[in-house]
Scaffold this active site. Structure first.
Site, PDB file in Angstrom:
ATOM      1  N   HIS A   1       0.659  -1.169  -0.064  1.00 33.92           N
ATOM      2  CA  HIS A   1      -0.064  -0.171  -0.031  1.00 33.92           C
ATOM      3  C   HIS A   1       0.939   1.135   0.040  1.00 33.92           C
ATOM      4  O   HIS A   1       0.397   2.242  -0.124  1.00 33.92           O
ATOM      5  CB  HIS A   1      -0.942   0.020   1.262  1.00 33.92           C
ATOM      6  CG  HIS A   1      -0.311   0.010   2.543  1.00 33.92           C
ATOM      7  ND1 HIS A   1       0.073  -1.315   2.942  1.00 33.92           N
ATOM      8  CD2 HIS A   1       0.062   0.438   3.490  1.00 33.92           C
ATOM      9  CE1 HIS A   1       0.460  -1.230   4.136  1.00 33.92           C
ATOM     10  NE2 HIS A   1       0.644  -0.058   4.423  1.00 33.92           N
ATOM     11  N   HIS A   2       2.073   1.097   0.234  1.00 36.36           N
ATOM     12  CA  HIS A   2       2.677   2.512   0.214  1.00 36.36           C
ATOM     13  C   HIS A   2       3.659   2.664  -1.089  1.00 36.36           C
ATOM     14  O   HIS A   2       4.044   3.941  -1.304  1.00 36.36           O
ATOM     15  CB  HIS A   2       3.994   2.707   1.555  1.00 36.36           C
ATOM     16  CG  HIS A   2       3.385   2.815   2.743  1.00 36.36           C
ATOM     17  ND1 HIS A   2       3.913   1.806   3.837  1.00 36.36           N
ATOM     18  CD2 HIS A   2       2.305   3.246   3.168  1.00 36.36           C
ATOM     19  CE1 HIS A   2       2.934   2.179   4.923  1.00 36.36           C
ATOM     20  NE2 HIS A   2       2.050   3.154   4.636  1.00 36.36           N
ATOM     21  N   ALA A   3       3.715   1.780  -1.905  1.00 37.73           N
ATOM     22  CA  ALA A   3       4.727   1.857  -3.070  1.00 37.73           C
ATOM     23  C   ALA A   3       4.012   2.969  -3.884  1.00 37.73           C
ATOM     24  O   ALA A   3       2.741   2.807  -4.368  1.00 37.73           O
ATOM     25  CB  ALA A   3       4.866   0.574  -3.714  1.00 37.73           C
TER      26      ALA A   3
END
Length: 86
Positions: free
Chosen positions: A71-73
């Site tokens: 979810h952060h990429a």
């Protein structure tokens, strides 16, 4: 993986330096081993397969327990322990 740039895919695929004696490499909140690229692709693919199964009606619900998370990429940057956005 279609949301990621070709450069990012190549970066993740080649990030681990196999000539180094270090088994864990990286900086900040991004680190990798010789298995990271395969594991990150499997994690992203598993989340997509779970969503497809629910959307296609073969399953009523799904829960993908995957590492690394995705979810952060960003499309051209690994960050927050994430290599590919899933």
């Amino acid at each position: 993986l279609t949301c990621h740039s070709r450069e990012h895919l190549e970066y993740v695929a080649g990030a681990f330096d196999r000539t180094s004696d270090e088994k864990v490499q990286g900086t900040g909140d991004i680190y990798w081993t010789e298995h990271t690229e395969r594991c990150a692709r499997t994690a992203a693919g598993s989340a997509c397969a779970a969503a497809d199964a629910v959307a296609g009606g073969t399953h009523h619900r799904a829960f993908a327990v995957v590492r690394p998370p995705g979810h952060h990429a960003e499309c051209a940057r690994a960050m927050g322990f994430c290599f590919y956005n899933n």
